[in-house]
Design a protein around this motif. Structure first.
Motif, PDB file in Angstrom:
ATOM      1  N   MET A  95       0.828  -1.204   0.000  1.00  0.00           N
ATOM      2  CA  MET A  95       0.000   0.000   0.000  1.00  0.00           C
ATOM      3  C   MET A  95       0.862   1.253   0.000  1.00  0.00           C
ATOM      4  SD  MET A  95      -3.180   1.016   2.491  1.00  0.00           S
ATOM      5  CE  MET A  95      -4.192  -0.297   1.818  1.00  0.00           C
ATOM      6  N   ILE A  96       2.007   1.195   0.700  1.00  0.00           N
ATOM      7  CA  ILE A  96       2.903   2.355   0.734  1.00  0.00           C
ATOM      8  C   ILE A  96       3.410   2.672  -0.661  1.00  0.00           C
ATOM      9  CG2 ILE A  96       5.134   3.174   1.584  1.00  0.00           C
ATOM     10  CD1 ILE A  96       4.615   1.641   4.143  1.00  0.00           C
ATOM     11  N   ILE A  97       3.676   1.634  -1.443  1.00  0.00           N
ATOM     12  CA  ILE A  97       4.161   1.834  -2.821  1.00  0.00           C
ATOM     13  C   ILE A  97       3.114   2.577  -3.641  1.00  0.00           C
ATOM     14  CG2 ILE A  97       4.840   0.653  -4.937  1.00  0.00           C
ATOM     15  CD1 ILE A  97       6.004  -1.561  -3.205  1.00  0.00           C
ATOM     16  N   LYS A  98       1.837   2.220  -3.431  1.00  0.00           N
ATOM     17  CA  LYS A  98       0.760   2.889  -4.173  1.00  0.00           C
ATOM     18  C   LYS A  98       0.741   4.382  -3.854  1.00  0.00           C
ATOM     19  CE  LYS A  98      -3.418   2.788  -2.659  1.00  0.00           C
ATOM     20  NZ  LYS A  98      -4.784   2.338  -2.235  1.00  0.00           N
ATOM     21  N   PHE A  99       0.853   4.712  -2.578  1.00  0.00           N
ATOM     22  CA  PHE A  99       0.867   6.119  -2.180  1.00  0.00           C
ATOM     23  C   PHE A  99       2.131   6.818  -2.666  1.00  0.00           C
ATOM     24  CE2 PHE A  99      -2.077   4.659   1.304  1.00  0.00           C
ATOM     25  CZ  PHE A  99      -3.160   5.405   0.891  1.00  0.00           C
ATOM     26  N   SER A 100       3.250   6.115  -2.649  1.00  0.00           N
ATOM     27  CA  SER A 100       4.518   6.713  -3.059  1.00  0.00           C
ATOM     28  C   SER A 100       4.464   7.170  -4.508  1.00  0.00           C
ATOM     29  CB  SER A 100       5.667   5.720  -2.865  1.00  0.00           C
ATOM     30  OG  SER A 100       5.811   5.387  -1.501  1.00  0.00           O
ATOM     31  N   GLU A 101       3.905   6.345  -5.378  1.00  0.00           N
ATOM     32  CA  GLU A 101       3.792   6.710  -6.788  1.00  0.00           C
ATOM     33  C   GLU A 101       2.875   7.913  -6.968  1.00  0.00           C
ATOM     34  OE1 GLU A 101       5.460   5.464  -9.348  1.00  0.00           O
ATOM     35  OE2 GLU A 101       6.570   4.225  -7.902  1.00  0.00           O
ATOM     36  N   LYS A 102       1.802   7.951  -6.198  1.00  0.00           N
ATOM     37  CA  LYS A 102       0.834   9.045  -6.301  1.00  0.00           C
ATOM     38  C   LYS A 102       1.410  10.349  -5.765  1.00  0.00           C
ATOM     39  CE  LYS A 102      -3.909  10.191  -4.896  1.00  0.00           C
ATOM     40  NZ  LYS A 102      -5.101   9.718  -4.149  1.00  0.00           N
ATOM     41  N   PHE A 103       2.185  10.264  -4.677  1.00  0.00           N
ATOM     42  CA  PHE A 103       2.685  11.471  -4.014  1.00  0.00           C
ATOM     43  C   PHE A 103       3.849  12.116  -4.752  1.00  0.00           C
ATOM     44  CE2 PHE A 103       1.053  10.225   0.479  1.00  0.00           C
ATOM     45  CZ  PHE A 103      -0.253  10.386   0.015  1.00  0.00           C
ATOM     46  N   LYS A 104       4.440  11.417  -5.696  1.00  0.00           N
ATOM     47  CA  LYS A 104       5.511  12.015  -6.485  1.00  0.00           C
ATOM     48  C   LYS A 104       5.002  13.216  -7.283  1.00  0.00           C
ATOM     49  CE  LYS A 104       8.391   7.889  -7.019  1.00  0.00           C
ATOM     50  NZ  LYS A 104       8.909   6.868  -7.956  1.00  0.00           N
ATOM     51  N   GLU A 105       3.708  13.213  -7.551  1.00  0.00           N
ATOM     52  CA  GLU A 105       3.118  14.298  -8.342  1.00  0.00           C
ATOM     53  C   GLU A 105       2.677  15.483  -7.477  1.00  0.00           C
ATOM     54  OE1 GLU A 105      -0.107  12.473 -10.363  1.00  0.00           O
ATOM     55  OE2 GLU A 105       1.150  11.026 -11.454  1.00  0.00           O
ATOM     56  N   LYS A 106       2.678  15.309  -6.140  1.00  0.00           N
ATOM     57  CA  LYS A 106       2.237  16.384  -5.261  1.00  0.00           C
ATOM     58  C   LYS A 106       3.365  17.366  -4.981  1.00  0.00           C
ATOM     59  CE  LYS A 106      -1.505  13.941  -2.867  1.00  0.00           C
ATOM     60  NZ  LYS A 106      -2.553  14.867  -3.333  1.00  0.00           N
ATOM     61  N   ASN A 107       2.993  18.628  -4.710  1.00  0.00           N
ATOM     62  CA  ASN A 107       4.019  19.611  -4.373  1.00  0.00           C
ATOM     63  C   ASN A 107       4.365  19.501  -2.889  1.00  0.00           C
ATOM     64  OD1 ASN A 107       2.060  21.110  -2.852  1.00  0.00           O
ATOM     65  ND2 ASN A 107       1.332  22.016  -4.785  1.00  0.00           N
ATOM     66  N   ASP A 108       5.393  20.242  -2.483  1.00  0.00           N
ATOM     67  CA  ASP A 108       5.905  20.133  -1.114  1.00  0.00           C
ATOM     68  C   ASP A 108       4.846  20.498  -0.080  1.00  0.00           C
ATOM     69  OD1 ASP A 108       8.218  19.517  -2.402  1.00  0.00           O
ATOM     70  OD2 ASP A 108       9.190  21.443  -2.040  1.00  0.00           O
ATOM     71  N   SER A 109       4.097  21.560  -0.323  1.00  0.00           N
ATOM     72  CA  SER A 109       3.104  22.009   0.657  1.00  0.00           C
ATOM     73  C   SER A 109       2.010  20.965   0.868  1.00  0.00           C
ATOM     74  CB  SER A 109       2.485  23.338   0.211  1.00  0.00           C
ATOM     75  OG  SER A 109       1.822  23.179  -1.035  1.00  0.00           O
ATOM     76  N   ASP A 110       1.617  20.273  -0.214  1.00  0.00           N
ATOM     77  CA  ASP A 110       0.607  19.222  -0.082  1.00  0.00           C
ATOM     78  C   ASP A 110       1.116  18.075   0.796  1.00  0.00           C
ATOM     79  OD1 ASP A 110      -1.219  20.556  -1.626  1.00  0.00           O
ATOM     80  OD2 ASP A 110      -0.660  19.550  -3.496  1.00  0.00           O
ATOM     81  N   LEU A 111       2.380  17.734   0.615  1.00  0.00           N
ATOM     82  CA  LEU A 111       2.966  16.652   1.406  1.00  0.00           C
ATOM     83  C   LEU A 111       3.057  17.038   2.881  1.00  0.00           C
ATOM     84  CD1 LEU A 111       5.825  15.523  -1.013  1.00  0.00           C
ATOM     85  CD2 LEU A 111       3.663  14.357  -0.574  1.00  0.00           C
ATOM     86  N   PHE A 112       3.470  18.279   3.153  1.00  0.00           N
ATOM     87  CA  PHE A 112       3.544  18.737   4.545  1.00  0.00           C
ATOM     88  C   PHE A 112       2.157  18.793   5.176  1.00  0.00           C
ATOM     89  CE2 PHE A 112       7.841  20.474   3.569  1.00  0.00           C
ATOM     90  CZ  PHE A 112       8.510  19.928   4.662  1.00  0.00           C
ATOM     91  N   GLN A 113       1.162  19.108   4.376  1.00  0.00           N
ATOM     92  CA  GLN A 113      -0.200  19.154   4.888  1.00  0.00           C
ATOM     93  C   GLN A 113      -0.665  17.770   5.316  1.00  0.00           C
ATOM     94  OE1 GLN A 113      -3.100  20.677   2.139  1.00  0.00           O
ATOM     95  NE2 GLN A 113      -4.707  20.828   3.686  1.00  0.00           N
TER      96      GLN A 113
END
Length: 205
Positions: free
Chosen positions: A1-19
Motif C-alpha cells: 500500500m505504501i508503494i501505491k501512495f509513493s507513486e501518487k505522491f511524487k506528483e504532489k508539491n511540497d506544501s501538499d505533502l507537509f499538509q
C-alpha cells in the motif's frame, strides 16, 4: 500500500505533502509514511518528520505482527478433509488415552493418579498429542512430522507393551489397540496424495 501512495505522491508539491504530515489523523498511516518518505527523497525531511516516521513504522510493524499471529491461529479455508479428519482421529485417540488410565485405576491395583510419575506421564503424553492435533488442524507441517516420529517410536514399542496391557485387563488392552490404530490412520491421512499436495503447495507459497 505504501508503494501505491509513493507513486501518487511524487506528483504532489511540497506544501501538499507537509499538509498530509501535519494532518496525520485524517489519513492512513501508510499515506503519511509515504508522504514523509517523499519529503526525505526531496531532502526536505526534518527532525519532527523523522521521529514521526519511526513512530508510524513501528505501529505498522506491530499491526502486521498481530495480523500474522491472528492468521496463524486460524484454520486454513482450503485445508483438505484428509488433514482435518486426521486431527479428529487424534482427538478421539486423546479421549481414549484419558479413559484408559481411569479404567486401569478402577479395575486394577495400579494407582495411576496417586503415583506422581504415572500422572506426569499421562498428562505429558496427552498434552503433547493434543498440542500436535491442534497444530495439525491448523495445517502445520512440522506437527505432522513430529507426530509421525513420535507415533513411529510408539509403534515400535507397542508389540512389547500390548501383551502386558491385555494381562492387566483385556478392556485396557483393547482400548490401547484401538488408540494405536486411530493414530496409525491419522498418519496415513496426513500422507495421502491430497494432503501431501497441499503441504507442498503451502511450502512453495
Amino acid at each position: 500500500m505504501i508503494i501505491k501512495f509513493s507513486e501518487k505522491f511524487k506528483e504532489k508539491n511540497d506544501s501538499d505533502l507537509f499538509q498530509i504530515v501535519e494532518n496525520l489523523s485524517s489519513y492512513q498511516k501508510e499515506a503519511v509514511l509515504a508522504a514523509i518518505l517523499e519529503l526525505e527523497r526531496r531532502e526536505l525531511g526534518t527532525e519532527k518528520t523523522i521521529d514521526l516516521k519511526n513512530k508510524i513504522q513501528n505501529q505498522i510493524d506491530l499491526n502486521k505482527q498481530q495480523a500474522n499471529k491472528s492468521n496463524e491461529s486460524k484454520i486454513p479455508s482450503d485445508l483438505p478433509k484428509s488433514i482435518s479428519n486426521s486431527a479428529k482421529l487424534i482427538y478421539v485417540s486423546i479421549t481414549l488415552g484419558i479413559v484408559n488410565p481411569i479404567i486401569v485405576q478402577l479395575t486394577t491395583d495400579v494407582d495411576n493418579f496417586g503415583n506422581p510419575l504415572n500422572l506426569a506421564l499421562i498428562l505429558i503424553s496427552t498434552g503433547t498429542l493434543a498440542f500436535l492435533g491442534y497444530n495439525i488442524n491448523l495445517g502445520k507441517n512440522w506437527a505432522r512430522i513430529v507426530l509421525t516420529v513420535l507415533c513411529g517410536l510408539g509403534f515400535l514399542m507397542f508389540p512389547l507393551v500390548v501383551p502386558d496391557t491385555f494381562r492387566l485387563n483385556p478392556i485396557v488392552g483393547i482400548v490401547s489397540a484401538i488408540q494405536a490404530i486411530l493414530q496409525l490412520f491419522a498418519i496415513i491421512l496426513l500422507f495421502k496424495t491430497d494432503s501431501r499436495t497441499w503441504y507442498r503447495n503451502k511450502k512453495t507459497e
